[in-house]
Scaffold this motif. Structure first.
Motif, PDB file in Angstrom:
ATOM      1  N   ASP A  87       0.780  -1.285   0.027  1.00 45.94           N
ATOM      2  CA  ASP A  87      -0.079   0.130  -0.076  1.00 45.94           C
ATOM      3  C   ASP A  87       0.715   1.143  -0.107  1.00 45.94           C
ATOM      4  OD1 ASP A  87       0.862   0.528   2.602  1.00 45.94           O
ATOM      5  OD2 ASP A  87      -0.962  -0.209   3.576  1.00 45.94           O
TER       6      ASP A  87
ATOM      7  N   GLU B 106      -6.292  -1.300  -2.909  1.00 45.14           N
ATOM      8  CA  GLU B 106      -6.349   0.090  -2.236  1.00 45.14           C
ATOM      9  C   GLU B 106      -7.033   1.062  -3.374  1.00 45.14           C
ATOM     10  OE1 GLU B 106      -3.440   2.438   0.758  1.00 45.14           O
ATOM     11  OE2 GLU B 106      -2.522   1.873  -0.956  1.00 45.14           O
ATOM     12  N   ASP B 107      -8.061   1.723  -2.624  1.00 46.17           N
ATOM     13  CA  ASP B 107      -8.568   2.745  -3.452  1.00 46.17           C
ATOM     14  C   ASP B 107      -7.971   4.136  -3.348  1.00 46.17           C
ATOM     15  OD1 ASP B 107      -9.528   3.926  -1.237  1.00 46.17           O
ATOM     16  OD2 ASP B 107     -11.773   2.991  -1.270  1.00 46.17           O
TER      17      ASP B 107
ATOM     18  N   ASP C 197      -8.924   6.508  -1.450  1.00 45.49           N
ATOM     19  CA  ASP C 197      -8.965   6.983   0.000  1.00 45.49           C
ATOM     20  C   ASP C 197      -7.871   6.213   0.835  1.00 45.49           C
ATOM     21  OD1 ASP C 197     -10.815   9.019  -0.550  1.00 45.49           O
ATOM     22  OD2 ASP C 197     -12.478   7.818  -0.548  1.00 45.49           O
ATOM     23  N   SER C 198      -7.292   5.348   0.285  1.00 47.11           N
ATOM     24  CA  SER C 198      -6.234   4.422   1.100  1.00 47.11           C
ATOM     25  C   SER C 198      -7.170   3.424   1.641  1.00 47.11           C
ATOM     26  CB  SER C 198      -5.560   5.458   1.894  1.00 47.11           C
ATOM     27  OG  SER C 198      -4.780   6.193   1.174  1.00 47.11           O
ATOM     28  N   LYS C 199      -8.508   3.258   1.339  1.00 52.22           N
ATOM     29  CA  LYS C 199      -9.069   2.055   1.996  1.00 52.22           C
ATOM     30  C   LYS C 199      -8.700   0.676   1.343  1.00 52.22           C
ATOM     31  CE  LYS C 199     -13.096   3.189   3.572  1.00 52.22           C
ATOM     32  NZ  LYS C 199     -14.330   3.635   3.501  1.00 52.22           N
TER      33      LYS C 199
ATOM     34  N   TRP D 217      -9.689  -3.062  -0.152  1.00 54.28           N
ATOM     35  CA  TRP D 217     -10.757  -3.959  -0.375  1.00 54.28           C
ATOM     36  C   TRP D 217     -10.416  -5.108  -0.712  1.00 54.28           C
ATOM     37  CZ3 TRP D 217     -15.400  -1.844   0.230  1.00 54.28           C
ATOM     38  CH2 TRP D 217     -15.860  -0.566   0.310  1.00 54.28           C
TER      39      TRP D 217
ATOM     40  N   GLU E 204     -14.535  -5.165   3.031  1.00 54.97           N
ATOM     41  CA  GLU E 204     -14.024  -3.705   3.302  1.00 54.97           C
ATOM     42  C   GLU E 204     -13.173  -3.880   4.635  1.00 54.97           C
ATOM     43  OE1 GLU E 204     -14.997   0.595   4.997  1.00 54.97           O
ATOM     44  OE2 GLU E 204     -16.713  -0.665   4.198  1.00 54.97           O
TER      45      GLU E 204
ATOM     46  N   ASP F 122     -11.127  -2.479   7.850  1.00 53.12           N
ATOM     47  CA  ASP F 122     -10.895  -1.280   8.410  1.00 53.12           C
ATOM     48  C   ASP F 122      -9.528  -1.483   9.130  1.00 53.12           C
ATOM     49  OD1 ASP F 122     -10.840   0.699  10.572  1.00 53.12           O
ATOM     50  OD2 ASP F 122     -13.048   0.196  11.074  1.00 53.12           O
ATOM     51  N   LYS F 123      -8.638  -0.673   8.698  1.00 51.94           N
ATOM     52  CA  LYS F 123      -7.138  -0.808   9.047  1.00 51.94           C
ATOM     53  C   LYS F 123      -7.283  -0.426  10.777  1.00 51.94           C
ATOM     54  CE  LYS F 123      -5.277   0.327   4.669  1.00 51.94           C
ATOM     55  NZ  LYS F 123      -4.236   1.308   3.867  1.00 51.94           N
TER      56      LYS F 123
ATOM     57  N   PRO G  90     -18.095   3.119  -2.846  1.00 53.63           N
ATOM     58  CA  PRO G  90     -17.777   2.698  -1.518  1.00 53.63           C
ATOM     59  C   PRO G  90     -18.553   3.711  -0.493  1.00 53.63           C
ATOM     60  CG  PRO G  90     -16.011   2.985  -2.978  1.00 53.63           C
ATOM     61  CD  PRO G  90     -17.040   3.485  -3.824  1.00 53.63           C
ATOM     62  N   LYS G  91     -18.788   5.036  -0.952  1.00 54.36           N
ATOM     63  CA  LYS G  91     -19.591   5.829   0.208  1.00 54.36           C
ATOM     64  C   LYS G  91     -20.960   5.319   0.285  1.00 54.36           C
ATOM     65  CE  LYS G  91     -16.373   9.985  -0.758  1.00 54.36           C
ATOM     66  NZ  LYS G  91     -15.420   8.972  -1.783  1.00 54.36           N
TER      67      LYS G  91
END
Length: 198
Positions: free
Chosen positions: A77, A120-121, A123-125, A127, A137, A139-140, A179-180
């Motif tokens: 990432d 990694e999208d 927004d640094s999320k 998946w 999803e 949650d880091k 994602p939102k």
């Protein structure tokens, strides 16, 4: 110029196995290689040095046995953390600590026997595309996994300039996922795809 890297049981500076299950291009001229067994291979292309990192605590969720097909997917990432998807969980590898931080993610969701595709999208999320467990999803901050899309088998994930995910599935075509809002839409052969297998 073509250069090959092979396993040699008499030389520690070689790959851990010739049976490769995953490969990922990292930063700083590094290639990460997954092979059969609980070993992450780090190949430095600048000097051809290979380092091995045993994923021993990956046995925590698997009853003491690492999956024989090894590492499914490797993803580095934006923070230079390397995420390793296996059929017994997600492993976090912090290369800044030189392999001293290997964290097995226990989802408590019974996602065993489900290989991961990692993305990694914008927004640094993170998946995770799974084998029969849908879109996940990660949650880091809280080390939790949240599932979407039922029991879909996901083969690929990309994002567009609007931040939406485009997800390839094994039997149900392409899914557009926001994602939102978590709203999604299927595109199949009925919409003009040549096949529902992506």
């Amino acid at each position: 110029l073509i250069k090959s890297f092979r396993h040699n049981p008499r030389n520690i500076n070689t790959l851990s196995s010739d049976t490769i299950t995953s490969i990922s291009i990292g930063r700083d001229n590094i290639v990460w290689v997954g092979a059969i067994g609980p070993i992450l291979n780090k190949v430095d292309l600048s000097n051809s040095v290979i380092n091995h990192y045993p994923l021993l605590n990956s046995r925590k969720l698997s009853g003491g046995k690492f999956p024989k097909d090894g590492i499914d997917h490797i993803y580095e990432d934006h923070n230079s953390k390397v995420w390793i998807g296996t059929r017994y969980g997600l492993i976090e590898f912090d290369k800044k600590l030189k392999g001293k931080s290997l964290v097995q993610i226990d989802s408590n969701m019974h996602l065993y026997n489900s290989g991961y595709f990692i993305f990694e999208d914008t927004d640094s999320k993170l998946w995770l595309g799974s084998d029969g467990q849908g879109l996940i999803e990660f949650d880091k901050d809280n080390k939790k996994l949240i599932r979407y899309l039922g029991d879909e088998t996901i083969s690929s994930i990309v994002s567009d300039k609007f931040g939406k995910l485009w997800i390839g599935t094994y039997t149900n075509g392409i899914i557009e996922f926001d994602p939102k809002s978590k709203i999604y839409k299927y595109f199949t052969i009925k919409d003009g795809l040549s096949s529902n297998m992506i």
